[in-house]
Write a protein that holds these residues in place. Structure first.
Motif, short mmCIF file in Angstrom:
data_model
loop_
_atom_site.label_atom_id
_atom_site.label_comp_id
_atom_site.label_asym_id
_atom_site.label_seq_id
_atom_site.Cartn_x
_atom_site.Cartn_y
_atom_site.Cartn_z
N ARG A 2 0.86 -1.18 0.00
CA ARG A 2 0.00 0.00 0.00
C ARG A 2 0.89 1.23 0.00
NH1 ARG A 2 -3.84 2.21 4.92
NH2 ARG A 2 -2.06 3.53 5.32
N TYR A 7 -3.04 11.59 6.14
CA TYR A 7 -3.29 10.23 6.61
C TYR A 7 -2.26 9.27 6.01
CZ TYR A 7 -4.75 5.50 6.77
OH TYR A 7 -4.71 4.15 6.95
N ASP A 10 -5.16 3.86 0.13
CA ASP A 10 -6.27 4.10 1.06
C ASP A 10 -6.63 5.58 1.06
OD1 ASP A 10 -8.08 4.13 3.14
OD2 ASP A 10 -6.76 3.14 4.60
N HIS A 51 -9.07 6.77 2.84
CA HIS A 51 -9.49 7.00 4.23
C HIS A 51 -10.71 7.91 4.33
CE1 HIS A 51 -8.66 6.76 8.61
NE2 HIS A 51 -8.11 5.63 8.24
N GLU A 105 -9.04 1.97 -1.58
CA GLU A 105 -9.76 1.66 -0.33
C GLU A 105 -10.49 2.87 0.23
OE1 GLU A 105 -7.09 0.19 2.65
OE2 GLU A 105 -8.51 0.65 4.25
N ASP A 106 -11.65 2.61 0.83
CA ASP A 106 -12.41 3.63 1.58
C ASP A 106 -12.45 4.97 0.86
OD1 ASP A 106 -12.97 1.79 3.51
OD2 ASP A 106 -11.56 2.54 5.00
N GLU A 153 -13.49 -1.48 6.79
CA GLU A 153 -12.78 -1.74 8.05
C GLU A 153 -13.57 -1.24 9.27
OE1 GLU A 153 -9.14 0.35 7.10
OE2 GLU A 153 -9.69 2.02 8.38
N ARG A 192 -13.49 -5.17 3.56
CA ARG A 192 -12.40 -5.00 4.53
C ARG A 192 -12.78 -5.40 5.95
NH1 ARG A 192 -7.92 -4.03 4.80
NH2 ARG A 192 -7.76 -1.98 5.76
#
Ligand code: KDG
Ligand code: MG
Length: 422
Positions: free
Chosen positions: A167, A179, A230, A232, A256-257, A282, A303
């Motif tokens: 990642r 982040y 990600d 986030h 991701e997200d 997640e 996730r």
């Protein structure tokens, strides 16, 4: 088929009877060997005990109290082999269903019961979940840098360690903090001691920078390495669609997200515009956070993981539903999931057919010493090992040396001060 051998059947039945077990005690431990962890230990009249992770980053004591004050009194005297019935008792029986605190506490009980079951039957938990569907669990590590160059250096380090999937996160020019950009590279830890730190955010700066990061990484590392990213939870669906489209030439393993997923329908917009694979979940804690995403095939990877997703009992059902809709698993595995949760995830990962990938952020030396474990890393894969149960222990004496320290995840504001998602 011949007639069943009655003697053999009676013999196996009596063996089963002999391993009847009762829960006699349960304790909650909070320790901070580098970061805070909440651990549940359930003991039985046979001397076998089981461990469950109950860590909820920044809200640890709420889960500890939920367990000690509300769940443990209901467990004493129960048969730890009844994982399904105990799960339903704690979920349906509460009336107040779902939510991260409740589901983390239920997950901790569930993990500990599967651990007991495996130990009592002298077999690794994956054998109770369907056995090994693969020889190892592919994991991804985290390469974080203040800029593109530093991120590329970190990617190279993970590649040298044998990782096949990495990642990549980088600082954004013009933003003081981002982040995923760690102070401490291998042991990235977003929670900070004291009150929540504040980060600053600009969607425009971010959207301009990320495609440059992945262009540079593909140029340097070629096409074979799996690259992940990600977001986030920081974009709207149409912004996520723009990012996904701009990243298509660099064929990410997943994005991701991209958005907060309270609005599952929001993913329809992203899906209409990009072929970049999407991962989310997640922070989900039950199937009701993901059922639209799965059934409309709006995501590629889920996730959810054992500790925040209601335990092995709930997660294996979700994976079965996801399998029908071509959604693969991609369990959360950040440092705030203790080695107990990591082990539980690995038993799950190795057993389900629709496994995708497992996140693997290494724990500090102190954490690994408090939680000695049988899982090990080799050539980009983790294996849960063949110890009975989950294969993790808890060194209570050592853990006592690391008392709880209040710590929070950061909060995030836009450049004009507006409160935003972290
Ligand atoms: O507790 C929150 C962290 O686990 C989370 O911020 C890490 O997003 C994360 C990830 O993908 O590991
Ligand atoms: Mg994440």
């Amino acid at each position: 088929m011949g007639a069943p051998d009655l003697k053999l059947w009676l013999h196996s039945w009596s063996c089963f009877e002999e391993i009847s077990v009762k829960i006699t005690d349960a304790e909650v431990f909070v320790t901070c060997p580098g970061r805070n962890f909440v651990t549940l230990k359930i003991s039985t009249d046979e001397g076998v005990y089981g461990l469950g992770d109950a860590t909820l980053n920044g809200r640890e004591l709420a889960v500890a109290s939920y367990l000690s004050d509300h769940l443990i009194p209901c467990l004493i005297g129960r048969d730890p082999f009844q994982t399904e019935d105990v799960w339903q008792y704690l979920y349906r029986g509460a009336y107040w269903r779902r939510g991260p605190v409740t589901m983390t506490a239920i997950a901790a009980v569930d993990m500990a019961l599967w651990d007991i079951k495996g130990k009592a039957l002298k077999t690794p938990v994956y054998n109770l979940l369907g056995g090994q569907s693969r020889t190892g669990v592919m994991v991804y590590g985290h390469a974080n840098g203040r800029d593109i160059e530093e991120t590329a250096e970190e990617v190279a380090k993970y590649q040298e360690l044998g990782y096949l999937a990495i990642r990549a996160q980088s600082g954004i020019p013009g933003l003081p903090s981002t982040y995923g950009v760690a102070k401490d590279k291998l042991y990235y830890e977003p929670a900070e001691k004291g009150l929540p730190p504040e980060n600053a955010w600009s969607t425009e700066k971010y959207l301009l920078h990320v495609p440059k990061l992945f262009e540079a990484l593909r140029l340097k590392f070629g096409d074979d390495l799996h690259l992940l990213h990600d977001v986030h939870h920081r974009l709207t669906p149409i912004e996520a669609a723009r990012l996904g489209k701009s990243l298509e030439p660099y064929h990410l393993f997943w994005l991701e997200d991209a958005v907060t997923a309270e609005l599952q329908e929001g993913f329809r917009i992203i899906r209409q515009h990009t072929t970049t694979p999407l991962a989310v979940g997640e922070v989900f804690n039950s199937i009701w956070d993901a059922h639209i995403l799965i059934q409309e095939q709006l995501i590629d990877y889920l996730r959810m993981t054992v500790v925040h997703g209601g335990g092995l009992t709930h997660l294996k059902k979700i994976a079965a539903l996801a399998e029908i809709y071509h959604v693969r698993t991609g369990c959360h595995g950040a440092t705030d999931l203790s080695p107990v949760a990591m082990a539980a995830a690995l038993h799950f990962d190795i057993s389900v057919n629709n496994f995708g990938i497992q996140e693997y952020m290494r724990h500090t030396k102190e954490t690994d010493e408090v939680f000695p474990h049988s899982y090990s890393f080799k050539g980009g894969y983790l294996h849960p090992g063949d110890a009975p149960g989950l294969g993790v222990d808890y060194d209570e004496k050592l853990a006592d040396k690391f008392p709880y320290e209040r710590a929070y995840l950061p909060v995030n504001r836009k450049l004009d001060g507006t409160m935003f998602n972290w």
